[in-house]
Design a protein around this motif. Structure first.
Motif, PDB file in Angstrom:
ATOM      1  N   GLY A 110       1.005  -1.145  -0.016  1.00 32.51           N
ATOM      2  CA  GLY A 110       0.032  -0.173  -0.333  1.00 32.51           C
ATOM      3  C   GLY A 110       0.879   1.617  -0.184  1.00 32.51           C
ATOM      4  O   GLY A 110       0.339   2.443  -0.092  1.00 32.51           O
ATOM      5  N   SER A 139       4.327   3.431  -1.139  1.00 35.55           N
ATOM      6  CA  SER A 139       4.718   4.302  -2.327  1.00 35.55           C
ATOM      7  C   SER A 139       6.437   4.646  -2.367  1.00 35.55           C
ATOM      8  O   SER A 139       6.602   4.452  -1.495  1.00 35.55           O
ATOM      9  N   VAL A 168       0.134  -2.142 -13.594  1.00 36.78           N
ATOM     10  CA  VAL A 168       0.661  -1.485 -12.918  1.00 36.78           C
ATOM     11  C   VAL A 168      -0.086  -0.017 -13.297  1.00 36.78           C
ATOM     12  O   VAL A 168       0.176   0.600 -13.051  1.00 36.78           O
ATOM     13  N   ARG A 179      -1.232   2.692 -10.911  1.00 37.38           N
ATOM     14  CA  ARG A 179      -0.615   2.516  -9.562  1.00 37.38           C
ATOM     15  C   ARG A 179       0.492   3.067  -9.946  1.00 37.38           C
ATOM     16  O   ARG A 179       1.485   4.057  -8.928  1.00 37.38           O
ATOM     17  N   PHE A 180       1.750   3.316 -10.673  1.00 34.35           N
ATOM     18  CA  PHE A 180       2.786   3.695 -11.833  1.00 34.35           C
ATOM     19  C   PHE A 180       2.957   4.556 -12.629  1.00 34.35           C
ATOM     20  O   PHE A 180       1.647   4.791 -13.309  1.00 34.35           O
ATOM     21  N   MET A 237       6.366   4.531  -7.928  1.00 32.62           N
ATOM     22  CA  MET A 237       5.057   4.044  -7.536  1.00 32.62           C
ATOM     23  C   MET A 237       3.947   3.481  -6.511  1.00 32.62           C
ATOM     24  O   MET A 237       4.874   3.446  -5.109  1.00 32.62           O
ATOM     25  N   ASN A 238       2.959   3.978  -6.308  1.00 31.14           N
ATOM     26  CA  ASN A 238       2.138   3.241  -5.363  1.00 31.14           C
ATOM     27  C   ASN A 238       0.896   2.632  -4.919  1.00 31.14           C
ATOM     28  O   ASN A 238       1.195   2.401  -5.812  1.00 31.14           O
ATOM     29  N   SER A 239       0.589   2.110  -4.592  1.00 34.13           N
ATOM     30  CA  SER A 239      -0.034   1.462  -4.090  1.00 34.13           C
ATOM     31  C   SER A 239       0.325  -0.351  -4.447  1.00 34.13           C
ATOM     32  O   SER A 239       0.121  -0.983  -4.849  1.00 34.13           O
ATOM     33  N   LEU A 240       1.409  -0.180  -3.614  1.00 32.49           N
ATOM     34  CA  LEU A 240       2.720  -1.047  -3.654  1.00 32.49           C
ATOM     35  C   LEU A 240       1.973  -2.494  -3.379  1.00 32.49           C
ATOM     36  O   LEU A 240       1.226  -1.996  -2.264  1.00 32.49           O
ATOM     37  N   LYS A 241       2.540  -3.025  -3.843  1.00 34.74           N
ATOM     38  CA  LYS A 241       1.455  -4.587  -3.841  1.00 34.74           C
ATOM     39  C   LYS A 241       3.144  -5.743  -4.021  1.00 34.74           C
ATOM     40  O   LYS A 241       4.034  -5.315  -4.112  1.00 34.74           O
ATOM     41  N   ASP A 277       5.160  -7.016  -6.234  1.00 34.87           N
ATOM     42  CA  ASP A 277       6.098  -5.608  -6.696  1.00 34.87           C
ATOM     43  C   ASP A 277       7.212  -5.995  -6.705  1.00 34.87           C
ATOM     44  O   ASP A 277       8.231  -5.277  -7.395  1.00 34.87           O
TER      45      ASP A 277
END
Length: 125
Positions: A15, A17, A64, A67-68, A83-87, A90
């Motif tokens: 979640g 960045s 991505v 999100r990216f 990079m946002n909302s990372l999982k 990733d």
């Protein structure tokens, strides 16, 4: 030929960045389409995002998209990957790459001529 140096990787919770940077040497950066790729352990290197040499067009992998964000500052010889909302999926080593001057964007890694050394991104769950 340009030398590329990535930075900005690290450990982040799901979640979160990160912003990756890739700085190029030389005076031809502004004419080169740029791309970001990533490689997870045991997997092939895969396309993440690309940007045209002018910065006016971008392209993203479906995984991505939304999100990216890829961007570039030609005055600073730098391309970025926000990079946002990372999982956790990733998690990988992220590489920037440059194509030949005034060519188009590409998603195939074999169409890129110059590569950075990579920066590790780890997303914990």
């Amino acid at each position: 030929q340009v030398q590329l140096v990535e930075s900005g990787g690290g450990l982040v919770q799901a979640g979160g960045s990160l912003r990756l940077s890739c700085t190029a040497s030389g005076r031809t950066f502004s004419s080169k389409p740029m791309g970001w790729f990533r490689q997870a352990p045991g997997k092939e290197r895969e396309f993440v995002a690309a940007i045209s040499w002018s910065g006016g067009r971008t392209n993203y992998a479906d995984s991505v998209k939304g999100r990216f964000t890829i961007s570039r500052d030609n005055a600073k010889n730098t391309v970025y990957l926000q990079m946002n909302s990372l999982k956790p999926e990733d998690t990988a080593v992220y590489y920037c790459a440059a194509r030949r001057s005034f060519s188009g964007m590409a998603t195939n890694m074999y169409e890129y001529d110059d590569w950075g050394q990579g920066t590790q991104v780890t997303v914990s769950s």
